[in-house]
Design an enzyme around this catalytic site. Structure first.
Site, short mmCIF file in Angstrom:
data_model
loop_
_atom_site.label_atom_id
_atom_site.label_comp_id
_atom_site.label_asym_id
_atom_site.label_seq_id
_atom_site.Cartn_x
_atom_site.Cartn_y
_atom_site.Cartn_z
CG ASP A 1 -18.71 -21.22 -45.97
OD1 ASP A 1 -19.21 -20.07 -45.55
OD2 ASP A 1 -19.40 -22.00 -45.60
CD GLU B 1 -9.10 -31.13 -31.06
OE1 GLU B 1 -8.90 -30.49 -29.71
OE2 GLU B 1 -7.85 -30.02 -31.55
CD1 TRP B 2 -15.72 -31.10 -26.44
CD2 TRP B 2 -16.83 -32.13 -28.20
NE1 TRP B 2 -16.80 -30.31 -25.93
CE2 TRP B 2 -18.04 -30.87 -27.42
CE3 TRP B 2 -17.73 -32.24 -29.26
CZ2 TRP B 2 -19.79 -30.72 -27.72
CZ3 TRP B 2 -19.50 -31.76 -29.45
CH2 TRP B 2 -19.89 -31.09 -28.84
#
Length: 287
Positions: free
Chosen positions: A194, A91-92
């Site tokens: 990360d 999804e954006w």
């Protein structure tokens, strides 16, 4: 380009008309695109030469973080690790930081760290960038960090000619004596793996999202130490974290040892510009 994106969307189950395709920033590893269809807005990453299971493991890490019900992650619709056609469809996520976004980020990361696995490490080998990380599950955090993180980077640095001479001698001495500083009994928190400033973003209503994990279970102080290497986290972030899940009084003493891993990764990937930082930490602990 359209053919590759059409294939990715078809695999995601969206066969509607495309309204917009735009190349966007997405790091130095992948090609990244904003794609809008009649159904959905997407963020699609493409890697023409991705290592085996590269996007599978990213999707798996995002799902494990989602399962903690702590911090938001983008929904993954589909992925492929096919040779020369690897992609990840998500999804954006788009939003503007609110006044309390940084506070929420610290609080949500602390909540994630309050979810625990049974052992340290991870069942799958993973990647940091495109650099392989060998894992496995360990009862001892000290043994995992020594054998699968520091010793692995030492071997790679020797192979690449980045760790030689006094640096190699100090690294070997540090690894041999690591138990003086790194605990065996740390709880195995869920870790992003990360967590630098480029791997979180603001979503709707200023809600923080994390992206691009390199998931593992381990000492949460390892994760917090990395947030301080390159910046990108405000004082509000750390205050919120501390309020929910106070750090150990020993954190400042061990922090450079945990930062060492990520500096070794950058040394081995990008070269000697990170050498001085590595040497400073080695000298601090083994002279």
């Amino acid at each position: 380009m359209n053919q590759f994106i059409e294939k990715a969307l078809h695999q995601a189950g969206d066969n509607s008309a495309m309204k917009q395709i735009k190349r966007v920033a997405g790091g130095s590893i992948n090609e990244s695109y904003f794609v809008e269809t009649d159904v959905q807005q997407y963020f699609i990453k493409h890697h023409a030469d991705a290592p085996n299971r590269f996007f599978e493991l990213e999707a798996k890490g995002l799902e494990l973080i989602r399962e903690t019900n702590s911090i938001a992650v983008p929904e993954v619709f589909t992925y492929s690790d096919a040779r020369q056609n690897a992609f990840l469809v998500m999804e954006w996520v788009d939003g503007v930081p609110s006044a309390d976004t940084d506070w929420k980020l610290g609080d949500r990361i602390a909540a994630m760290h309050q979810t625990f696995g049974e052992k340290h490490g991870f069942s799958d080998d993973t990647f940091i960038g495109t650099l392989p990380q060998s894992n496995g599950l360990f009862a001892s955090w000290h043994e995992y960090y020594r054998d699968r993180r520091l010793a692995a980077q030492l071997r790679l640095g020797i192979d690449r000619g980045r760790i030689t001479g006094k640096r190699r001698n100090r690294m070997e001495l540090l690894i041999e004596n690591l138990g003086k500083w790194v605990p065996d009994d740390a709880e195995p928190s869920y870790l992003h793996g990360d967590l630098w400033g480029g791997n979180w973003l603001s979503g709707p209503h200023g809600e923080p999202y994390v992206i691009d994990p390199s998931f593992l279970y381990g000492d949460r102080h390892f994760e917090l130490a990395f947030t301080e290497v390159f910046g990108g986290f405000s004082s509000e972030f750390y205050r919120a974290y501390q309020e929910r899940f106070p750090l150990s009084p020993d954190y400042e003493a061990i922090k450079p040892l945990y930062q060492l891993y990520y500096l070794l990764v950058h040394l081995n990937m990008f070269g000697e510009s990170y050498g001085r930082s590595v040497d400073t930490i080695l000298k601090r602990y083994v002279g």
